[in-house]
Design an enzyme around this catalytic site. Structure first.
Site, PDB file in Angstrom:
ATOM      1  N   TYR A 174      42.171 -43.003-103.609  1.00 34.15           N
ATOM      2  CA  TYR A 174      40.982 -43.361-102.836  1.00 34.15           C
ATOM      3  C   TYR A 174      40.870 -44.874-102.689  1.00 34.15           C
ATOM      4  CZ  TYR A 174      39.335 -38.514-103.295  1.00 34.15           C
ATOM      5  OH  TYR A 174      39.201 -37.144-103.226  1.00 34.15           O
ATOM      6  N   PRO A 181      32.458 -29.457 -98.259  1.00 32.09           N
ATOM      7  CA  PRO A 181      31.708 -28.201 -98.339  1.00 32.09           C
ATOM      8  C   PRO A 181      30.767 -27.933 -97.166  1.00 32.09           C
ATOM      9  CG  PRO A 181      30.736 -29.825 -99.791  1.00 32.09           C
ATOM     10  CD  PRO A 181      32.018 -30.425 -99.280  1.00 32.09           C
ATOM     11  N   LEU A 182      30.538 -28.926 -96.309  1.00 32.37           N
ATOM     12  CA  LEU A 182      29.729 -28.686 -95.104  1.00 32.37           C
ATOM     13  C   LEU A 182      30.610 -28.428 -93.885  1.00 32.37           C
ATOM     14  CD1 LEU A 182      26.896 -31.330 -95.539  1.00 32.37           C
ATOM     15  CD2 LEU A 182      26.954 -28.940 -96.277  1.00 32.37           C
ATOM     16  N   PHE A 196      28.071 -30.027 -88.485  1.00 34.50           N
ATOM     17  CA  PHE A 196      27.365 -30.959 -87.601  1.00 34.50           C
ATOM     18  C   PHE A 196      28.253 -31.463 -86.453  1.00 34.50           C
ATOM     19  CE2 PHE A 196      25.188 -31.073 -91.667  1.00 34.50           C
ATOM     20  CZ  PHE A 196      23.861 -30.929 -91.279  1.00 34.50           C
ATOM     21  N   GLY A 225      32.523 -28.314 -90.582  1.00 33.39           N
ATOM     22  CA  GLY A 225      32.191 -28.918 -89.294  1.00 33.39           C
ATOM     23  C   GLY A 225      30.795 -28.585 -88.837  1.00 33.39           C
TER      24      GLY A 225
END
Length: 286
Positions: free
Chosen positions: A46, A200-201, A205, A203
């Site tokens: 990262y 975990p959301l 939005f 696509g």
């Protein structure tokens, strides 16, 4: 090994996203821990191998007791950015795993890692050699537990012949449900492997995502029924799965983190869950 119901993902805290200062990272850590989000997900890569160092300095400044938090990190991906390689590749020999853990310990300013994950499977990995490295790290106390990331069930089985696998971090969301059908979550249930869900959301939005559009069409009454935001509904969907999924959320905003933590405690009614699944798949359940 206990982890919080929501795991704070640090991928975008540094160079790859928000570029938070040390003080800002310290504030985020303190805020998360104060609301019960005590687990932080890292990977050596990262920020082009810089975010662990920045987080370590911020955590040290926070004065939070090390025993109050759980640090997860991943190794195995060798990038061309941040290192002198001609091609991106994966590396899982004994010496490299030992080196990676030592480096993460130094960067994070800690004497142990709560969970070490192998970041992605390599066609050239030797399970027995991996098992030997993990056994040495567990015996020395440098890591407390071990898992995998983005591994299919047959790959998990290959590693598990030589060392216990306690976690598998995979892509899972209301718009990305493959792991419910390819055996990944079935294996987690059968073998007591804790799944962690990155992105975990999904696509949810994304204005161009057809699945997301169908979900949003049915979401409003459910959001009102459970007192959840759309993002919260997405978290509640994956938390319903009996495998005990731990979402790794990328937000750096305390308010939104609190919203997602609230959602993690909501138990959707059975038919409401299937309403969302039907919308995601674009067809009735067979």
């Amino acid at each position: 090994m206990h982890f919080s119901e929501i795991i704070a993902g640090t991928m975008t805290w540094g160079k790859w996203g928000k570029a938070l200062s040390t003080d800002q990272m310290t504030e985020r850590i303190e805020s998360a821990v104060s609301m019960g989000v005590s687990s932080f997900d890292h990977a050596d890569i990262y920020g082009d191998y810089t975010t662990e160092t920045e987080f370590g300095a911020a955590f040290e400044k926070s004065k939070i007791e090390r025993s109050s938090v759980q640090l997860i990190t991943k190794c195995g991906i060798q990038m061309t950015r941040g290192r002198d390689h001609q091609v991106k590749h994966y590396q899982y020999d004994y010496d490299y795993i030992m080196y990676s853990v030592q480096r993460s310990l130094e960067q994070l300013r800690t004497s142990y890692i709560d969970a070490l994950l192998l970041h992605r499977p390599s066609p050239l990995m030797v399970p027995e050699e991996i098992g030997r490295a993990i056994a040495a790290l567990l015996e020395s106390g440098q890591i407390r537990s071990f898992g995998l990331s983005n591994f299919f069930p047959h790959q998990v089985d290959a590693i598990a012949r030589f060392t216990p696998v306690q976690f598998n971090q995979v892509q899972f969301s209301i718009t990305h449900t493959d792991v419910m059908y390819d055996g990944t979550l079935d294996q987690a249930l059968a073998q007591s492997i804790v799944p962690m869900a990155w992105k975990p959301l999904g696509g949810l939005f994304d204005a161009e995502d057809e699945r997301a559009a169908r979900i949003r069409e049915v979401a409003d009454p459910l959001c009102k029924k459970y007192g959840l935001s759309l993002a919260g509904l997405g978290i509640a969907f994956i938390k319903k799965h009996p495998a005990g999924v731990l979402p790794v959320v990328g937000t750096t905003e305390p308010g939104r983190l609190a919203d997602l933590l609230k959602a993690s405690k909501v138990d959707l009614e059975l038919q409401d869950w299937f309403v969302l699944l039907e919308a995601s798949q674009g067809r009735r359940v067979p």
